[in-house]
Design an enzyme around this catalytic site. Structure first.
Site, PDB file in Angstrom:
ATOM      1  N   HIS A   5     -23.025 -11.594   1.767  1.00 13.96           N
ATOM      2  CA  HIS A   5     -22.845 -12.987   1.317  1.00 13.96           C
ATOM      3  C   HIS A   5     -24.192 -13.642   0.999  1.00 13.96           C
ATOM      4  CE1 HIS A   5     -18.649 -14.070   1.507  1.00 13.96           C
ATOM      5  NE2 HIS A   5     -18.484 -13.600   2.729  1.00 13.96           N
ATOM      6  N   CYS A  14     -11.723 -12.088   3.418  1.00 15.87           N
ATOM      7  CA  CYS A  14     -12.846 -13.016   3.388  1.00 15.87           C
ATOM      8  C   CYS A  14     -12.282 -14.429   3.298  1.00 15.87           C
ATOM      9  CB  CYS A  14     -13.723 -12.707   2.169  1.00 15.87           C
ATOM     10  SG  CYS A  14     -15.147 -13.796   2.029  1.00 15.87           S
ATOM     11  N   HIS A  57     -20.698  -7.085   5.562  1.00 13.33           N
ATOM     12  CA  HIS A  57     -19.944  -8.107   4.828  1.00 13.33           C
ATOM     13  C   HIS A  57     -20.709  -9.436   4.820  1.00 13.33           C
ATOM     14  CE1 HIS A  57     -15.923 -10.129   3.798  1.00 13.33           C
ATOM     15  NE2 HIS A  57     -16.719 -11.150   4.064  1.00 13.33           N
ATOM     16  N   GLU A  58     -21.172  -9.861   6.005  1.00 15.55           N
ATOM     17  CA  GLU A  58     -21.825 -11.175   6.100  1.00 15.55           C
ATOM     18  C   GLU A  58     -23.203 -11.172   5.428  1.00 15.55           C
ATOM     19  OE1 GLU A  58     -19.917 -13.468   6.797  1.00 15.55           O
ATOM     20  OE2 GLU A  58     -18.362 -12.316   7.813  1.00 15.55           O
TER      21      GLU A  58
HETATM   22 NI    NI Z   1     -16.642 -13.241   3.703  1.00 11.82          NI
END
Ligand code: NI
Length: 171
Positions: A135, A89, A131-132
């Site tokens: 966030h 990341c 993953h995104e």
């Molecule tokens: Ni990331």
């Protein structure tokens, strides 16, 4: 836009929904796309750039080349099958670790014309999407590690941020 590095408190905050028709997000998506290629990432959320809006860009460098610019993306379905995903990341630079992700996900989002789109991703694309989108709710990939692995990761990360050399697990 400036990259936020862990443990910047912004990273743990939740993003707000973008209002439909808010064209101010289009230039942010444009800027994010530039950063994505500049930093050679596969995906980027607005959050690590300190922008608390539900915006994500993804290009996994597959053929045909596709750049997804996503407004308010959300996972609406995820497979029961799981897979190992080795991730890094931009907000946790220098280290990678393996987390468990859904092998396939379906994501609903709005495109730059504020039209609803649905994509299904598998394997690497699915992991990128997870993953995104994580966030946006203030989650980092290391939050999927066991408590022990997470704390081991963070002590290595602190060392590497101080400029000490560290080894990745299992390498
Ligand atoms: Ni990331």
């Amino acid at each position: 836009m400036e990259l936020k590095i862990y443990p910047d408190p912004v990273l743990a905050q939740k993003c707000a929904d973008v209002e439909m028709g808010d064209v101010s997000v289009l230039s942010i998506l444009e800027e994010m796309s530039k950063k994505l290629y500049e930093w050679e990432g596969a995906g980027l959320a607005a959050k690590p750039l300190g922008v608390l809006k539900k915006l994500v860009v993804i290009d996994i460098r597959a053929e045909p080349a596709t750049l997804y610019k996503m407004i308010n993306p959300k996972i609406v379905w995820a497979s029961e099958e799981m897979m190992d995903s080795k991730e890094g990341c931009l907000s946790l630079p220098g280290l990678r670790d393996t987390v468990i992700r859904h092998e396939k996900v379906r994501v609903e989002y709005f495109d730059v014309n504020f039209e609803k789109q649905i994509i299904e991703g598998e394997e690497f694309l699915a992991c990128c999407l997870q993953h995104e989108i994580d966030h946006l709710s203030g989650k980092l990939y290391i939050d999927h590690l066991s408590r022990l692995k997470r704390s081991r990761f963070l002590s290595k990360f602190k060392k590497s941020q101080r400029g000490e050399e560290v080894e990745e697990d299992g390498e």
